[in-house]
Design an enzyme around this catalytic site. Sequence first.
Site, short mmCIF file in Angstrom:
data_model
loop_
_atom_site.label_atom_id
_atom_site.label_comp_id
_atom_site.label_asym_id
_atom_site.label_seq_id
_atom_site.Cartn_x
_atom_site.Cartn_y
_atom_site.Cartn_z
N HIS A 219 24.58 6.13 54.63
CA HIS A 219 25.38 6.02 55.84
C HIS A 219 24.62 6.44 57.09
O HIS A 219 25.08 6.20 58.19
CB HIS A 219 26.68 6.82 55.70
CG HIS A 219 27.72 6.06 54.95
ND1 HIS A 219 27.50 5.57 53.69
CD2 HIS A 219 28.98 5.68 55.29
CE1 HIS A 219 28.60 4.94 53.28
NE2 HIS A 219 29.50 4.99 54.23
N SER A 223 24.14 0.22 55.97
CA SER A 223 23.73 -0.68 54.89
C SER A 223 22.68 -1.67 55.37
O SER A 223 22.69 -2.08 56.54
CB SER A 223 24.95 -1.46 54.38
OG SER A 223 25.89 -0.57 53.86
N LYS A 247 36.22 -8.00 49.64
CA LYS A 247 35.16 -8.67 48.88
C LYS A 247 34.84 -7.90 47.59
O LYS A 247 34.61 -8.50 46.54
CB LYS A 247 33.90 -8.78 49.75
CG LYS A 247 32.89 -9.74 49.17
CD LYS A 247 31.81 -10.10 50.16
CE LYS A 247 30.91 -11.14 49.57
NZ LYS A 247 29.97 -11.70 50.54
N ASP A 248 34.84 -6.57 47.68
CA ASP A 248 34.60 -5.77 46.47
C ASP A 248 35.72 -5.96 45.46
O ASP A 248 35.49 -5.85 44.25
CB ASP A 248 34.47 -4.28 46.83
CG ASP A 248 33.11 -3.97 47.43
OD1 ASP A 248 32.14 -4.68 47.10
OD2 ASP A 248 33.01 -3.03 48.24
N GLU A 291 19.32 1.18 22.31
CA GLU A 291 20.26 0.25 22.89
C GLU A 291 19.52 -0.70 23.84
O GLU A 291 18.44 -0.39 24.33
CB GLU A 291 21.35 1.02 23.66
CG GLU A 291 22.28 1.78 22.74
CD GLU A 291 23.29 0.88 22.07
OE1 GLU A 291 22.96 0.32 21.01
OE2 GLU A 291 24.41 0.74 22.59
#
Lengths: 427, 283
Positions: A219, A223, A247-248, A291
Amino acid sequence: MSFPWANEYKPSNPLMRYLDEKLPLPRFVYNAVGAGYPVPRNLNYFWNFGVLAGVALMVQIVTGVVLAMHFAAESTVAFSSVEHIMRDVNAGWFLRYAHANGASMFFIVVYIHIFRGLFYGSYKPPREMVWHLGLVIFLLMMATAFMGYVLPWGQMSFWGAKVITGLFGAIPLVGEPIQTWLLGGFAPDNAALNRFFSLHFLLPFVILGVIILHVWALHIPGSSNPTGVEVKSEQDTVPFHPYYTAKDGVGVAAFFLLFALLVFFGPNFLGEPDNYIPANPLATPANIVPEWYFWPFYAILRAFTVDFLFIPAKLLGVLAMFAAILLLFFLPWLDTSAVRSGHYRPLFRKFFWFGLIPTIAILGYCGGSHATDGIVLVSQFAAAYYFAHFLIILPIISRVETTKPLPTSITEAVLGTAPGATLQPAE
Amino acid sequence: MIRIGAFLVGLFFSGWLLISAAMGAFAFVTSPTAPTAEHEFHKTPKAVEYSFDGPAGKFDRAQLQRGLQIFREVCSACHSLKYVSFRDFKALGYNDGQVKTIAQTWPTETPSINPETGEAATRKPTPADKVPSPYPNEVAARAANNNALPPDLSLMAKARHGGPAYIYSLLTGYQAPPAELKEKFPASMPGKTTHYNPYFANLNLAMPAPLTTEGQVTYGEGAPKPTVDQMAKDVSAFLTWTAEPKLENRKRAGTAAVIFLLIFLGLCVGAYKNVWADKKAHA
């Protein structure tokens, strides 16, 4: 922090006004992920994955806390307590499958998040600290996932613990004492299981703390965006809420859809059958594999087959495996190109899509396969490219490359010159 | 400084990997690794179809009951099923009374304590008990089986690549060792206490063929003919149920979850378009 045109928090509800006066937590949230955080208007769907990683961590913490209520971290009953969860606990099968596949989803999301950063140059100034904290989270995630995999105390749990702690045994002189100290014994046993459980419970909350630092550091400059051009005016940004929360939302829904398909219709698809066999120190599985999210690194570990002077091959492999991750910390200084986004870097882009991505895919395939001569040979070439890409090719590219002209502003990149252009950036 | 250091580190790792690759390739050409018997003779499981395949697949209750019958009459002589309780058999379509009868007539008894003397004893199992193991402990199990330990079968269908198809293939895969094996790999021929089966990882296993003849188990009326093939299919379906008893709940919940999430995704896309409409209109 933030831009001068950021919306200010003005609570209208008297309760919120009261709260804001006593403890401005609502204001903090508003400025962090609310309407008070201006975000470039041209973010594409690759910018969803940070939020998705946070969602994945929450899923892991919630399912994990409930699983811990039913799990017994004791080597003689751990395996059967997991079966108790699968058979007798209400919705226990769902919790366990969600937790096991949730780890895979977390890694899928985080890997896309990392590759997004690599392609769009998110590690470059002024966001180096965001990148470094992200790598710390990645390392913590790997440790947490590894220890979590040991808990069911199946064959792969036991032998995985033995192989991975054995890596420390490769360190000259102090290696073996370190391995014994880590395990609390000469081989994985109850002491190891108990401490892994304790740490597996602790580390997610450490990750949560580092995530707060990661978002805080983000911040300060704000971004990044697909053009890599800095925000210049209010026109270039939209408030995080409602634009990016909406959008998220799409990303979160898609995430849970894929997650549900895995949990309900292929819960063991990504797992190894051997882990449904209780741990047996006397029977080594034919093929010890970690994994899937560790496969590329496992392939690098196994690619070193020849001693270098007095350094044994095993130690070289261990050093290389750690170096493969640690070198990412130096990226801001290795890639000196002033242009951030891979969009405007024709040469970088070619090496990224035709060099790095296939290399990591090949390493992943090799790491998950039985180590035959052919597989080892292929992983040697792939690992050689991996190191060359970051340590040799990338610094050279950033010197010799002629980059494409950048748009003068984000708004120009979005709207272009043609009328009727949509918001989505090119690609 | 960082770039020079990185260059040297990169040169070392990449260079040494390429040299190792060259040495490995040279060794491979000059003295190739000999193929193993497993590599040449091991087979992957046969393709079998089950009622529980696919996203909407369900267990065939009658088949599971036949599978339980085979387990009880054949497998349970040596193998345990320790994660399964008798009460779980209600999911196979039995009522409380039938479950009780199955428990009380089970071939082995549950370990307990003589209430008078405190000495070790056994008693008839109840529906609340887990299925008792045929041997009191591992030593006894090994002693009775030429030092081989019959594994617990509760999770077998999830603990092997191929799952139920692997179990089916193993049960129907016993055969005389091929002549070629004797010529090329005499060391991989079955011994006195092992049996050749190309579906088993190292080709020879201690368990002799458990299902040998048609009609070995007498099925009830209306059931298919108890051929070896049919019995292998039924018992592998049963062992899928023991390994994943919540399979039907899982798929049912999954269908609901996916439908819900598709609607949720649709709503989210709608909300997203709505919120961004003004930003797009500017364009």
